[in-house]
Design a protein around this motif. Structure first.
Motif, PDB file in Angstrom:
ATOM      1  N   LEU A 196     -36.302  86.962  11.365  1.00 50.13           N
ATOM      2  CA  LEU A 196     -35.792  85.940  12.271  1.00 50.13           C
ATOM      3  C   LEU A 196     -36.865  84.868  12.399  1.00 50.13           C
ATOM      4  O   LEU A 196     -38.002  85.159  12.756  1.00 50.13           O
ATOM      5  CB  LEU A 196     -35.472  86.543  13.643  1.00 50.13           C
ATOM      6  CG  LEU A 196     -34.356  87.585  13.653  1.00 50.13           C
ATOM      7  CD1 LEU A 196     -34.186  88.162  15.058  1.00 50.13           C
ATOM      8  CD2 LEU A 196     -33.058  86.982  13.166  1.00 50.13           C
ATOM      9  N   LEU A 197     -36.493  83.655  12.100  1.00 49.27           N
ATOM     10  CA  LEU A 197     -37.453  82.562  12.084  1.00 49.27           C
ATOM     11  C   LEU A 197     -37.444  81.820  13.418  1.00 49.27           C
ATOM     12  O   LEU A 197     -36.449  81.806  14.137  1.00 49.27           O
ATOM     13  CB  LEU A 197     -37.119  81.609  10.942  1.00 49.27           C
ATOM     14  CG  LEU A 197     -37.017  82.254   9.557  1.00 49.27           C
ATOM     15  CD1 LEU A 197     -36.670  81.204   8.513  1.00 49.27           C
ATOM     16  CD2 LEU A 197     -38.286  82.990   9.192  1.00 49.27           C
ATOM     17  N   ASP A 198     -38.552  81.195  13.732  1.00 49.16           N
ATOM     18  CA  ASP A 198     -38.695  80.442  14.973  1.00 49.16           C
ATOM     19  C   ASP A 198     -38.145  79.033  14.773  1.00 49.16           C
ATOM     20  O   ASP A 198     -38.694  78.247  13.995  1.00 49.16           O
ATOM     21  CB  ASP A 198     -40.176  80.389  15.364  1.00 49.16           C
ATOM     22  CG  ASP A 198     -40.385  79.750  16.722  1.00 49.16           C
ATOM     23  OD1 ASP A 198     -40.065  78.540  16.865  1.00 49.16           O
ATOM     24  OD2 ASP A 198     -40.858  80.440  17.631  1.00 49.16           O
ATOM     25  N   ARG A 199     -37.059  78.728  15.474  1.00 56.10           N
ATOM     26  CA  ARG A 199     -36.412  77.427  15.309  1.00 56.10           C
ATOM     27  C   ARG A 199     -37.298  76.271  15.746  1.00 56.10           C
ATOM     28  O   ARG A 199     -37.257  75.188  15.146  1.00 56.10           O
ATOM     29  CB  ARG A 199     -35.078  77.400  16.062  1.00 56.10           C
ATOM     30  CG  ARG A 199     -34.035  78.278  15.373  1.00 56.10           C
ATOM     31  CD  ARG A 199     -32.711  78.307  16.049  1.00 56.10           C
ATOM     32  NE  ARG A 199     -32.297  77.009  16.505  1.00 56.10           N
ATOM     33  CZ  ARG A 199     -31.303  76.816  17.349  1.00 56.10           C
ATOM     34  NH1 ARG A 199     -30.634  77.828  17.842  1.00 56.10           N
ATOM     35  NH2 ARG A 199     -30.972  75.604  17.730  1.00 56.10           N
ATOM     36  N   GLU A 200     -38.087  76.451  16.788  1.00 53.81           N
ATOM     37  CA  GLU A 200     -39.003  75.387  17.237  1.00 53.81           C
ATOM     38  C   GLU A 200     -39.986  75.046  16.127  1.00 53.81           C
ATOM     39  O   GLU A 200     -40.178  73.878  15.798  1.00 53.81           O
ATOM     40  CB  GLU A 200     -39.764  75.832  18.494  1.00 53.81           C
ATOM     41  CG  GLU A 200     -38.904  76.006  19.725  1.00 53.81           C
ATOM     42  CD  GLU A 200     -38.584  74.698  20.426  1.00 53.81           C
ATOM     43  OE1 GLU A 200     -39.314  73.707  20.240  1.00 53.81           O
ATOM     44  OE2 GLU A 200     -37.580  74.674  21.149  1.00 53.81           O
ATOM     45  N   LYS A 201     -40.608  76.068  15.554  1.00 57.62           N
ATOM     46  CA  LYS A 201     -41.601  75.831  14.502  1.00 57.62           C
ATOM     47  C   LYS A 201     -40.977  75.223  13.251  1.00 57.62           C
ATOM     48  O   LYS A 201     -41.626  74.492  12.515  1.00 57.62           O
ATOM     49  CB  LYS A 201     -42.326  77.127  14.156  1.00 57.62           C
ATOM     50  CG  LYS A 201     -43.251  77.595  15.258  1.00 57.62           C
ATOM     51  CD  LYS A 201     -44.052  78.802  14.813  1.00 57.62           C
ATOM     52  CE  LYS A 201     -44.873  79.384  15.912  1.00 57.62           C
ATOM     53  NZ  LYS A 201     -46.045  78.650  16.279  1.00 57.62           N
ATOM     54  N   LEU A 202     -39.698  75.532  13.013  1.00 59.50           N
ATOM     55  CA  LEU A 202     -39.003  74.978  11.850  1.00 59.50           C
ATOM     56  C   LEU A 202     -38.410  73.603  12.118  1.00 59.50           C
ATOM     57  O   LEU A 202     -37.839  72.984  11.226  1.00 59.50           O
ATOM     58  CB  LEU A 202     -37.909  75.941  11.386  1.00 59.50           C
ATOM     59  CG  LEU A 202     -38.441  77.240  10.785  1.00 59.50           C
ATOM     60  CD1 LEU A 202     -37.300  78.196  10.514  1.00 59.50           C
ATOM     61  CD2 LEU A 202     -39.235  76.973   9.521  1.00 59.50           C
ATOM     62  N   GLY A 203     -38.533  73.124  13.349  1.00 61.12           N
ATOM     63  CA  GLY A 203     -38.095  71.776  13.677  1.00 61.12           C
ATOM     64  C   GLY A 203     -36.603  71.620  13.927  1.00 61.12           C
ATOM     65  O   GLY A 203     -36.074  70.522  13.799  1.00 61.12           O
ATOM     66  N   VAL A 204     -35.914  72.718  14.282  1.00 61.35           N
ATOM     67  CA  VAL A 204     -34.482  72.624  14.591  1.00 61.35           C
ATOM     68  C   VAL A 204     -34.182  73.308  15.934  1.00 61.35           C
ATOM     69  O   VAL A 204     -33.435  74.272  16.006  1.00 61.35           O
ATOM     70  CB  VAL A 204     -33.603  73.204  13.454  1.00 61.35           C
ATOM     71  CG1 VAL A 204     -33.579  72.275  12.251  1.00 61.35           C
ATOM     72  CG2 VAL A 204     -34.061  74.592  13.046  1.00 61.35           C
TER      73      VAL A 204
END
Length: 154
Positions: A54-62
């Protein structure tokens, strides 16, 4: 047929699939090898479809979520397949559901900012004819997650 240990294993792995087998085994009172065999059996039986990150949406810019409710005048199998293709090619659309009621579909769209919704909207309507699209901006996430209840599994 799942037993209590299988359900506990599923709960633990969906919280963190990278948990070491030895830790999972300890929490379900099994040896690591017996636990590993159970996990393999659960995978083969299809209870575990995949192990993902599960990826961090904040860090990915979304960080922004918009829900788009879609109405269409078309309901043929060909149109539905065209719609599936149109939304599958747009990465910002991360979920799509066919609905009952006043709207036909709901799309979950993740974006860098609200203004980017127009870019996604334009890409979608260039690919497929829609009757109506209404967008709703998520103000706050109250509950989120991929974890499923395991009590109903047989």
């Amino acid at each position: 047929m799942l037993d209590t240990r299988d359900r506990k294993i599923l709960e633990l792995l969906q919280r963190n699939a990278s948990t070491p087998i030895a830790d999972v085994a300890e929490q379900v009172s099994l040896s690591p090898s017996a636990c590993s065999r159970r996990i393999q059996r659960l995978e083969e039986a299809g209870y575990i479809r995949a192990r993902t990150a599960l990826l961090d949406r904040e860090k990915l810019g979304v960080p922004t979520t918009v829900f788009a409710l879609v109405k269409t005048a078309h309901h043929s199998d060909d149109w539905i397949e065209s719609f599936r293709k149109a939304i599958s090619d747009i990465g910002e659309i991360v979920e799509a559901h066919r609905l009952t009621g006043s709207y036909d579909y709901i799309l979950k769209v993740v974006l860098p900012r609200v203004e980017h919704y127009d870019v996604v909207y334009r890409r979608l309507v260039k690919r497929i004819e829609l009757f109506d699209v209404s967008a709703f901006i998520s103000m706050e996430v109250l509950k989120s997650g991929e974890a499923l209840p395991v009590d109903y599994a047989e």
